[in-house]
Design an enzyme around this catalytic site. Structure first.
Site, mmCIF file in Angstrom:
data_model
loop_
_atom_site.group_PDB
_atom_site.id
_atom_site.type_symbol
_atom_site.label_atom_id
_atom_site.label_comp_id
_atom_site.label_asym_id
_atom_site.label_seq_id
_atom_site.Cartn_x
_atom_site.Cartn_y
_atom_site.Cartn_z
ATOM 1 N N LYS A 131 0.839 -1.209 0.000
ATOM 2 C CA LYS A 131 0.000 0.000 0.000
ATOM 3 C C LYS A 131 0.870 1.253 0.000
ATOM 4 C CE LYS A 131 -4.017 -1.855 2.442
ATOM 5 N NZ LYS A 131 -4.953 -1.683 3.565
ATOM 6 N N GLY A 137 -8.501 4.837 -0.629
ATOM 7 C CA GLY A 137 -9.617 4.586 -1.526
ATOM 8 C C GLY A 137 -9.268 3.632 -2.646
ATOM 9 N N LYS A 174 -0.577 -8.108 5.398
ATOM 10 C CA LYS A 174 -1.185 -9.369 4.990
ATOM 11 C C LYS A 174 -2.426 -9.031 4.169
ATOM 12 C CE LYS A 174 -2.201 -13.856 5.404
ATOM 13 N NZ LYS A 174 -1.313 -14.829 4.746
ATOM 14 N N ILE A 176 -6.006 -9.545 3.235
ATOM 15 C CA ILE A 176 -7.213 -10.178 3.782
ATOM 16 C C ILE A 176 -8.151 -10.482 2.612
ATOM 17 C CG2 ILE A 176 -9.140 -9.935 5.412
ATOM 18 C CD1 ILE A 176 -6.429 -9.851 6.831
ATOM 19 N N HIS A 181 -16.321 -4.320 4.404
ATOM 20 C CA HIS A 181 -15.900 -2.953 4.714
ATOM 21 C C HIS A 181 -16.904 -2.381 5.711
ATOM 22 C CE1 HIS A 181 -14.983 1.404 3.234
ATOM 23 N NE2 HIS A 181 -15.677 1.438 4.342
ATOM 24 N N ARG A 265 -13.410 13.807 6.605
ATOM 25 C CA ARG A 265 -14.471 14.639 6.020
ATOM 26 C C ARG A 265 -15.812 13.964 6.286
ATOM 27 N NH1 ARG A 265 -15.416 10.867 2.158
ATOM 28 N NH2 ARG A 265 -13.607 9.950 1.195
ATOM 29 N N VAL A 268 -20.290 10.641 1.686
ATOM 30 C CA VAL A 268 -21.515 10.521 0.898
ATOM 31 C C VAL A 268 -22.602 9.803 1.700
ATOM 32 C CG1 VAL A 268 -22.519 9.358 -1.117
ATOM 33 C CG2 VAL A 268 -20.342 10.568 -1.344
HETATM 34 C C1 MV4 Z 1 -7.064 -4.136 2.311
HETATM 35 C C2 MV4 Z 1 -7.718 -5.237 1.753
HETATM 36 C C3 MV4 Z 1 -7.289 -6.498 2.099
HETATM 37 N N1 MV4 Z 1 -6.247 -6.660 2.927
HETATM 38 N N2 MV4 Z 1 -6.035 -4.345 3.167
HETATM 39 C C4 MV4 Z 1 -9.135 -0.849 -0.424
HETATM 40 C C5 MV4 Z 1 -9.334 0.607 -0.247
HETATM 41 C C6 MV4 Z 1 -8.600 1.000 0.965
HETATM 42 N N3 MV4 Z 1 -9.458 1.833 1.755
HETATM 43 C C7 MV4 Z 1 -8.247 -0.263 1.648
HETATM 44 N N4 MV4 Z 1 -8.623 -1.341 0.808
HETATM 45 C C8 MV4 Z 1 -8.389 -2.638 1.127
HETATM 46 N N5 MV4 Z 1 -7.399 -2.881 2.016
HETATM 47 C C9 MV4 Z 1 -5.654 -5.586 3.447
HETATM 48 N N6 MV4 Z 1 -4.622 -5.774 4.258
HETATM 49 C C10 MV4 Z 1 -8.767 -5.005 0.870
HETATM 50 C C11 MV4 Z 1 -9.100 -3.693 0.543
HETATM 51 C C12 MV4 Z 1 -10.176 -3.542 -0.396
HETATM 52 C C13 MV4 Z 1 -11.348 -2.875 -0.061
HETATM 53 C C14 MV4 Z 1 -11.550 -2.314 1.179
HETATM 54 C C15 MV4 Z 1 -12.713 -1.636 1.487
HETATM 55 C C16 MV4 Z 1 -13.709 -1.530 0.523
HETATM 56 C C17 MV4 Z 1 -13.528 -2.062 -0.715
HETATM 57 C C18 MV4 Z 1 -12.361 -2.750 -1.024
HETATM 58 C C19 MV4 Z 1 -12.209 -3.312 -2.288
HETATM 59 C C20 MV4 Z 1 -11.061 -3.957 -2.607
HETATM 60 C C21 MV4 Z 1 -10.038 -4.080 -1.670
#
Ligand code: MV4
Length: 421
Positions: A131, A137, A174, A176, A181, A265, A268
């Site tokens: 990341k 986002g 890692k 996931i 969410h 912020r 939506v």
């Molecule tokens: C993750 C994840 C799986 N494992 N982190 C995507 C947007 C950002 N806010 C964080 N995200 C994710 N982080 C780990 N370690 C999967 C996502 C993710 C996701 C998270 C929230 C809502 C939609 C998503 C869609 C794809 C991946």
């Protein structure tokens, strides 16, 4: 109230609702809504005391926030310092750890060398997710399944982050699989009071664009909900943060939750929280920015019934959600108990091709999740938006999907099952 608009937004309903409307430039947002000098000039012309930045454009721009302070205009949101710190996902993750908020197992800070990345990945096990600190986002993320893909993934993530944000910093977690969410709404005043307004489940999404949000999160154990909400409050206290914040978590298949990021912020989907708590979040933001103490305590915040929001976009779901700009010939808005429709659109309005394609939010609040789904389906059936394509048919499909109705969505479900891609 004074609102600003671009030349493309002359026909939008919000201009009629405000006392005064000031044009900040042409359609292209980089020449209007994103031009800090033009926005500040409009604020001076309108003689405003405060700016509410909304949820797009400059709403999470710490520099704009700081310029407002220099101009003695209250920015309705957190301080520039808190905003800047939380905007760095690696710093936010460090802060979470120090506040005893669970984070996904991963690197201890930034990773720039392949050798360090390999060491972390072997400790936590593949797959891993790289990341960008400046991301968020969903931007600037790369999955790696093994040693070989890790070296190219790290390089790609760093290059992409450097190009997009001017900052190549990355950390590793890692990965996931199939998470939900779930995010927690928090309100904090400038006197040290911090409360949560419970959670929203935003798992129903496609390519990081949320489609449906709801509160409470279905099938979330009571102790998990409470632990997550308490963790969000601890984090916002540790950040010395005032005003509205959303603390984002992912929840794995065993209901473990992990902090992901903070949105500094209003979001939506805030109406979902307004419906279950009865608290007007925008009013709360304004009162807190004016220096008021929060006028309620944690024990006064109910989570009553179930609320759900469908984002109505001007897109054609049958054509891969291709944007569908153009004139709305006619429009009929549903109503009745617990039905709310937030929109700037109306019959005769031309959806401009320049901005986000969301034209309305349909929010329903009923006493149970089953009733809410039924009422939403009825409201969607009554809604008419003629002349353009909208995502309404896709929402109807989602509501009748058993994975959705049984509350078993995850963030990958729509892309894995509902789209022929
Ligand atoms: C993750 C994840 C799986 N494992 N982190 C995507 C947007 C950002 N806010 C964080 N995200 C994710 N982080 C780990 N370690 C999967 C996502 C993710 C996701 C998270 C929230 C809502 C939609 C998503 C869609 C794809 C991946």
């Amino acid at each position: 109230s004074v609102v600003i608009f671009s030349e493309a937004d002359r026909g939008s309903a919000y201009l009629e609702l405000a006392d005064e409307a000031i044009c900040v430039g042409p359609a292209k947002s980089t020449d209007s809504y994103l031009k800090i000098d033009r926005v500040i000039s409009a604020a001076e012309v309108g003689n405003v005391e405060a700016i509410h930045p909304g949820y797009g454009f400059l709403s999470e721009n710490a520099h704009f926030n700081d310029v407002c302070r220099s101009c003695n205009i209250d920015f309705i949101g957190p301080s520039p310092e808190a905003m800047e710190m939380l905007g760095d996902k690696n710093l936010a993750r460090d802060l979470a750890k120090s506040a005893n908020v669970p984070v996904v197992p991963g690197s201890d800070g930034l990773v720039s060398e392949e050798a360090d990345a390999l060491k972390v990945a072997r400790e936590i096990g593949f797959p891993v997710l790289i990341k960008a600190s400046a991301g968020g986002g969903g931007k600037g993320m790369r999955v790696a399944a093994n040693d070989l893909s890790l070296q190219s993934a790290l390089q790609q993530a760093r290059n992409e982050a450097e190009a997009a944000f001017g900052n190549a910093d990355c950390f590793i977690e890692k990965y996931i699989e199939r998470p939900r969410h779930v995010e927690v709404q928090v309100l904090a005043d400038n006197h040290g009071n911090v409360v949560h307004l419970w959670e929203r489940d935003c798992s129903t999404q496609r390519r990081h664009q949320k489609l449906i949000e709801e509160s409470p999160a279905p099938n979330l154990p009571e102790e998990t909900r409470n632990a997550m909400c308490d963790a969000a409050v601890r984090l916002i206290k540790a950040a010395n943060y005032a005003n509205a914040a959303t603390v984002e978590f992912i929840v794995d298949q065993e209901n473990n939750f992990y902090f992901i990021e903070v949105n500094a912020r209003i979001q939506v989907e805030h109406p979902v929280t307004e419906m279950v708590t009865g608290i007007d979040l925008i009013q709360a933001q304004i009162r807190v920015a004016a220096g008021e103490q929060l006028w309620f305590q944690q024990s006064d915040v109910p989570q009553r019934g179930c609320a759900m929001e469908c984002r109505i976009n001007a897109e054609n779901p049958a054509r891969n959600f291709q944007p569908s700009a153009g004139r709305i010939d006619s429009m009929y808005v549903p109503g009745g108990p617990g039905v709310r429709f937030d929109s700037h659109a109306h019959a005769g309005y031309a959806v401009p091709p320049y901005y986000d394609s969301m034209i309305a939010k349909l929010i329903v609040h009923r006493s149970t999740r089953e009733e809410t789904i039924k009422c939403m389906a009825r409201a969607l059936a009554e809604l008419r938006v003629e002349g353009i394509s909208t995502t309404v048919p896709f929402h109807q499909q989602l509501l009748s999907d058993s994975t959705f109705s049984e509350g078993r969505m995850d963030t990958t479900y729509v892309e894995r099952n509902l789209l022929g891609e």
